[in-house]
Write a protein that holds these residues in place. Structure first.
Motif, PDB file in Angstrom:
ATOM      1  N   ALA A  31       0.830  -1.208   0.000  1.00  0.00           N
ATOM      2  CA  ALA A  31       0.000   0.000   0.000  1.00  0.00           C
ATOM      3  C   ALA A  31       0.864   1.256   0.000  1.00  0.00           C
ATOM      4  O   ALA A  31       0.589   2.222  -0.723  1.00  0.00           O
ATOM      5  N   PHE A  32       1.925   1.260   0.788  1.00  0.00           N
ATOM      6  CA  PHE A  32       2.827   2.408   0.882  1.00  0.00           C
ATOM      7  C   PHE A  32       3.512   2.685  -0.457  1.00  0.00           C
ATOM      8  O   PHE A  32       3.458   3.798  -0.983  1.00  0.00           O
ATOM      9  N   SER A  35       2.829   1.599  -3.440  1.00  0.00           N
ATOM     10  CA  SER A  35       1.865   1.877  -4.497  1.00  0.00           C
ATOM     11  C   SER A  35       1.420   3.338  -4.430  1.00  0.00           C
ATOM     12  O   SER A  35       1.406   4.041  -5.445  1.00  0.00           O
ATOM     13  N   ALA A  36       1.077   3.813  -3.235  1.00  0.00           N
ATOM     14  CA  ALA A  36       0.590   5.180  -3.062  1.00  0.00           C
ATOM     15  C   ALA A  36       1.673   6.226  -3.304  1.00  0.00           C
ATOM     16  O   ALA A  36       1.433   7.240  -3.956  1.00  0.00           O
ATOM     17  N   VAL A  37       2.863   6.006  -2.771  1.00  0.00           N
ATOM     18  CA  VAL A  37       3.918   7.022  -2.843  1.00  0.00           C
ATOM     19  C   VAL A  37       4.662   6.983  -4.174  1.00  0.00           C
ATOM     20  O   VAL A  37       4.929   8.021  -4.778  1.00  0.00           O
ATOM     21  N   GLU A  45       5.023  13.152   0.524  1.00  0.00           N
ATOM     22  CA  GLU A  45       4.219  11.965   0.215  1.00  0.00           C
ATOM     23  C   GLU A  45       4.591  10.793   1.134  1.00  0.00           C
ATOM     24  O   GLU A  45       3.724  10.062   1.600  1.00  0.00           O
ATOM     25  N   GLU A  98       5.842  10.936   4.164  1.00  0.00           N
ATOM     26  CA  GLU A  98       5.322  11.202   5.505  1.00  0.00           C
ATOM     27  C   GLU A  98       3.793  11.090   5.552  1.00  0.00           C
ATOM     28  O   GLU A  98       3.241  10.587   6.528  1.00  0.00           O
ATOM     29  N   ALA A  99       3.122  11.524   4.498  1.00  0.00           N
ATOM     30  CA  ALA A  99       1.659  11.458   4.454  1.00  0.00           C
ATOM     31  C   ALA A  99       1.137  10.029   4.429  1.00  0.00           C
ATOM     32  O   ALA A  99       0.005   9.773   4.841  1.00  0.00           O
ATOM     33  N   HIS A 100       1.959   9.083   3.985  1.00  0.00           N
ATOM     34  CA  HIS A 100       1.538   7.686   3.882  1.00  0.00           C
ATOM     35  C   HIS A 100       2.196   6.789   4.940  1.00  0.00           C
ATOM     36  O   HIS A 100       2.264   5.573   4.775  1.00  0.00           O
ATOM     37  N   GLY A 101       2.675   7.388   6.019  1.00  0.00           N
ATOM     38  CA  GLY A 101       3.155   6.608   7.152  1.00  0.00           C
ATOM     39  C   GLY A 101       4.641   6.334   7.202  1.00  0.00           C
ATOM     40  O   GLY A 101       5.108   5.643   8.096  1.00  0.00           O
ATOM     41  N   ASP A 149      10.054   2.955   5.657  1.00  0.00           N
ATOM     42  CA  ASP A 149       8.659   2.709   5.292  1.00  0.00           C
ATOM     43  C   ASP A 149       7.876   2.407   6.576  1.00  0.00           C
ATOM     44  O   ASP A 149       8.470   2.319   7.656  1.00  0.00           O
ATOM     45  N   PRO A 150       6.562   2.266   6.510  1.00  0.00           N
ATOM     46  CA  PRO A 150       5.776   2.028   7.727  1.00  0.00           C
ATOM     47  C   PRO A 150       6.169   0.768   8.497  1.00  0.00           C
ATOM     48  O   PRO A 150       5.835   0.643   9.680  1.00  0.00           O
TER      49      PRO A 150
END
Length: 117
Positions: free
Chosen positions: A22-23, A25-27, A80, A82-85, A105-106
């Motif tokens: 998820a991280f 993919s989003a970032v 981006e 930081e916004a995604h964890g 990463d998270p």
């Protein structure tokens, strides 16, 4: 160019495949194909690779190889992340040829992002 003796694929240990997918993919816009519950392959990263379930994290403090990504805009990429964890673990610094920062990463794996801009 011949692919003989070139790096062709990388595999990265991750604590949680779904969170990591998820991280990234989003970032970064990476795409994934799962092969069971404990392995996923990724594309769109500049080199293809995979991620497998593991208890360990990759970190330069542990002597791990550092995967370094490129960005046209470090500030936007950092925001981006930081916004995604993700967590910035080394602020932007200069080196011959550009600037970079390190992040986790998270799930705690360390990476870097650099730019020549």
């Amino acid at each position: 160019m011949s692919i003989h003796h070139k790096i062709n694929y990388i595999e990265i240990p991750v604590k949680d495949i779904s969170v990591t997918k998820a991280f990234f993919s989003a970032v970064f816009g990476w795409e994934f194909v799962d092969y069971g519950h404990d392995y996923t392959a990724f594309t769109g990263a500049g080199i293809d690779g995979g991620m497998f379930s593991a208890k360990q994290c990759v970190s330069t403090d542990n002597g791990s190889v550092l995967v370094v990504l490129y960005s046209d805009d470090l500030a936007t990429t950092q925001a981006e992340i930081e916004a995604h964890g993700g967590k910035i673990v080394q602020d932007v610094f200069s080196f011959p040829g550009g600037h970079r920062f390190h992040f986790c990463d998270p799930c705690g794996n360390e990476y870097a992002v650099w730019s020549d801009k």
